[in-house]
Design a protein around this motif. Structure first.
Motif, PDB file in Angstrom:
ATOM      1  N   GLU A 194       0.833  -1.211   0.000  1.00 20.93           N
ATOM      2  CA  GLU A 194       0.000   0.000   0.000  1.00 20.93           C
ATOM      3  C   GLU A 194       0.865   1.257   0.000  1.00 20.93           C
ATOM      4  OE1 GLU A 194      -4.163  -1.501   2.027  1.00 20.93           O
ATOM      5  OE2 GLU A 194      -2.548  -0.861   3.372  1.00 20.93           O
ATOM      6  N   ALA A 195       2.014   1.225   0.687  1.00 18.11           N
ATOM      7  CA  ALA A 195       2.934   2.368   0.703  1.00 18.11           C
ATOM      8  C   ALA A 195       3.512   2.636  -0.691  1.00 18.11           C
ATOM      9  CB  ALA A 195       4.055   2.135   1.710  1.00 18.11           C
ATOM     10  N   GLN A 196       3.468   1.636  -1.581  1.00 22.23           N
ATOM     11  CA  GLN A 196       3.921   1.801  -2.962  1.00 22.23           C
ATOM     12  C   GLN A 196       2.829   2.432  -3.836  1.00 22.23           C
ATOM     13  OE1 GLN A 196       7.155   0.656  -3.908  1.00 22.23           O
ATOM     14  NE2 GLN A 196       7.334   0.377  -1.714  1.00 22.23           N
ATOM     15  N   GLY A 197       1.668   2.742  -3.223  1.00 22.11           N
ATOM     16  CA  GLY A 197       0.561   3.327  -3.966  1.00 22.11           C
ATOM     17  C   GLY A 197      -0.302   2.312  -4.680  1.00 22.11           C
ATOM     18  N   ILE A 198      -0.215   1.056  -4.254  1.00 25.20           N
ATOM     19  CA  ILE A 198      -0.964  -0.031  -4.896  1.00 25.20           C
ATOM     20  C   ILE A 198      -2.182  -0.363  -4.036  1.00 25.20           C
ATOM     21  CG2 ILE A 198      -0.851  -2.460  -5.602  1.00 25.20           C
ATOM     22  CD1 ILE A 198       2.243  -1.956  -5.949  1.00 25.20           C
ATOM     23  N   ASP A 199      -3.344  -0.458  -4.667  1.00 25.30           N
ATOM     24  CA  ASP A 199      -4.562  -0.845  -3.950  1.00 25.30           C
ATOM     25  C   ASP A 199      -4.480  -2.316  -3.574  1.00 25.30           C
ATOM     26  OD1 ASP A 199      -5.743   1.681  -4.200  1.00 25.30           O
ATOM     27  OD2 ASP A 199      -6.670   1.165  -6.114  1.00 25.30           O
ATOM     28  N   VAL A 200      -4.799  -2.617  -2.314  1.00 26.16           N
ATOM     29  CA  VAL A 200      -4.746  -3.988  -1.805  1.00 26.16           C
ATOM     30  C   VAL A 200      -6.103  -4.343  -1.216  1.00 26.16           C
ATOM     31  CG1 VAL A 200      -3.632  -5.563  -0.173  1.00 26.16           C
ATOM     32  CG2 VAL A 200      -2.276  -3.763  -1.280  1.00 26.16           C
ATOM     33  N   LEU A 201      -6.617  -5.498  -1.583  1.00 23.71           N
ATOM     34  CA  LEU A 201      -7.857  -6.032  -1.037  1.00 23.71           C
ATOM     35  C   LEU A 201      -7.511  -7.070   0.017  1.00 23.71           C
ATOM     36  CD1 LEU A 201     -10.985  -6.340  -1.235  1.00 23.71           C
ATOM     37  CD2 LEU A 201     -10.553  -8.137  -2.921  1.00 23.71           C
ATOM     38  N   GLY A 202      -8.143  -6.991   1.166  1.00 24.53           N
ATOM     39  CA  GLY A 202      -7.940  -7.996   2.205  1.00 24.53           C
ATOM     40  C   GLY A 202      -7.237  -7.424   3.418  1.00 24.53           C
ATOM     41  N   GLY A 245     -10.334 -19.617   6.032  1.00 23.02           N
ATOM     42  CA  GLY A 245     -10.436 -20.742   6.961  1.00 23.02           C
ATOM     43  C   GLY A 245      -9.084 -21.311   7.333  1.00 23.02           C
ATOM     44  N   ILE A 246      -8.320 -21.758   6.352  1.00 22.09           N
ATOM     45  CA  ILE A 246      -7.008 -22.343   6.630  1.00 22.09           C
ATOM     46  C   ILE A 246      -5.861 -21.458   6.150  1.00 22.09           C
ATOM     47  CG2 ILE A 246      -7.777 -24.741   6.715  1.00 22.09           C
ATOM     48  CD1 ILE A 246      -6.727 -24.932   3.748  1.00 22.09           C
ATOM     49  N   PHE A 247      -6.182 -20.353   5.490  1.00 22.52           N
ATOM     50  CA  PHE A 247      -5.177 -19.356   5.135  1.00 22.52           C
ATOM     51  C   PHE A 247      -5.844 -18.005   4.976  1.00 22.52           C
ATOM     52  CE2 PHE A 247      -6.488 -21.169   1.088  1.00 22.52           C
ATOM     53  CZ  PHE A 247      -6.585 -20.082   0.220  1.00 22.52           C
ATOM     54  N   LYS A 248      -5.044 -16.957   5.070  1.00 22.76           N
ATOM     55  CA  LYS A 248      -5.511 -15.596   4.839  1.00 22.76           C
ATOM     56  C   LYS A 248      -4.731 -15.027   3.671  1.00 22.76           C
ATOM     57  CE  LYS A 248      -6.988 -14.631   9.535  1.00 22.76           C
ATOM     58  NZ  LYS A 248      -6.878 -13.726  10.683  1.00 22.76           N
ATOM     59  N   SER A 249      -5.408 -14.152   2.909  1.00 20.60           N
ATOM     60  CA  SER A 249      -4.813 -13.628   1.684  1.00 20.60           C
ATOM     61  C   SER A 249      -5.053 -12.147   1.521  1.00 20.60           C
ATOM     62  CB  SER A 249      -5.418 -14.318   0.461  1.00 20.60           C
ATOM     63  OG  SER A 249      -5.183 -15.688   0.477  1.00 20.60           O
ATOM     64  N   ILE A 250      -4.151 -11.519   0.761  1.00 22.63           N
ATOM     65  CA  ILE A 250      -4.373 -10.178   0.236  1.00 22.63           C
ATOM     66  C   ILE A 250      -4.240 -10.266  -1.277  1.00 22.63           C
ATOM     67  CG2 ILE A 250      -3.642  -8.954   2.324  1.00 22.63           C
ATOM     68  CD1 ILE A 250      -0.926  -8.409   0.917  1.00 22.63           C
ATOM     69  N   TYR A 251      -4.865  -9.315  -1.970  1.00 21.58           N
ATOM     70  CA  TYR A 251      -4.909  -9.332  -3.431  1.00 21.58           C
ATOM     71  C   TYR A 251      -4.605  -7.945  -3.981  1.00 21.58           C
ATOM     72  CZ  TYR A 251      -7.619 -13.570  -2.512  1.00 21.58           C
ATOM     73  OH  TYR A 251      -8.032 -14.796  -2.065  1.00 21.58           O
ATOM     74  N   PHE A 252      -3.900  -7.916  -5.122  1.00 22.84           N
ATOM     75  CA  PHE A 252      -3.564  -6.670  -5.799  1.00 22.84           C
ATOM     76  C   PHE A 252      -3.165  -7.016  -7.231  1.00 22.84           C
ATOM     77  CE2 PHE A 252      -0.210  -8.403  -3.233  1.00 22.84           C
ATOM     78  CZ  PHE A 252       0.887  -8.461  -4.082  1.00 22.84           C
ATOM     79  N   PHE A 253      -2.934  -5.998  -8.048  1.00 24.63           N
ATOM     80  CA  PHE A 253      -2.592  -6.222  -9.455  1.00 24.63           C
ATOM     81  C   PHE A 253      -1.190  -5.717  -9.756  1.00 24.63           C
ATOM     82  CE2 PHE A 253      -7.163  -6.393  -9.424  1.00 24.63           C
ATOM     83  CZ  PHE A 253      -7.449  -7.416 -10.311  1.00 24.63           C
TER      84      PHE A 253
END
Length: 187
Positions: free
Chosen positions: A108-116, A121-129
């Motif tokens: 996010e500090a790089q100016g990239i939108d991040v979802l999550g 359930g057994i893992f957590k994730s973030i998503y971006f392009f």
């Protein structure tokens, strides 16, 4: 009897990029990958056809290599219009939930939108392009050995039920309950 094909891992996964330099710089800066190798040819080795390309390789850790092709003579990159953008993605593993949150802050500090983070359930994730429009996921495993064993146990049953009904089988609903419980506890 063993299978005649004895795999020892993924050698590399390759995607197309718009600009090789931009891609190397982005994956190095944003995800800390090391640029290791490049091949550039005017003719495709496997087919012999004329199609100049730059093939770049980045180290994603633990012997996992992510590669890209820049193809300047091909039409502009496109996406499959019949596949939702959340489906095709590259998921990379991070060591822990704490590492996932630190990565999110850095990205996010790089100016990239991040979802999550999204709780699976057994893992957590973030998503971006990435700059090529590829969806990237960072995932941190949080499941227990028992949970992974249960998922392996119900996998064949779920696949069979899905094949017959094309509706989500309910054999692993407990995954969603874990996510809902955590969300409720934070609210």
């Amino acid at each position: 009897m063993s299978h005649p094909v004895n795999l020892s891992g993924i050698h590399h996964a390759a995607y197309r990029c718009k600009d090789a330099r931009e891609t190397v710089e982005w994956y190095s800066r944003v995800l800390g990958m090391t640029y290791t190798t490049a091949f550039a040819e005017n003719h495709v080795p496997s087919t012999g056809e004329y199609d100049p390309y730059m093939h770049i390789f980045l180290d994603a850790g633990n012997g996992n290599i992510l590669a890209f092709f820049e193809l300047p003579n091909q039409p502009e990159m496109g996406k499959d219009p019949n596949t939702p953008q959340w489906v095709q993605h590259l998921a990379l593993k991070v060591a822990s939930e704490e590492a996932l949150l630190a990565a999110k802050a850095h990205i996010e500090a790089q100016g990239i939108d991040v979802l999550g983070p999204t709780h699976h359930g057994i893992f957590k994730s973030i998503y971006f392009f990435d700059p090529n429009g590829h969806r990237v996921e960072l995932a941190a495993d949080i499941g227990t050995a028992e949970q992974y064993e249960e998922l392996a146990r119900v996998a064949p049953v779920m696949l069979e039920e899905w094949s017959q009904t094309k509706k989500a089988p309910r054999h692993a609903d407990w995954l969603h309950e874990l996510a809902r419980a955590e969300h409720a506890a934070k609210a």
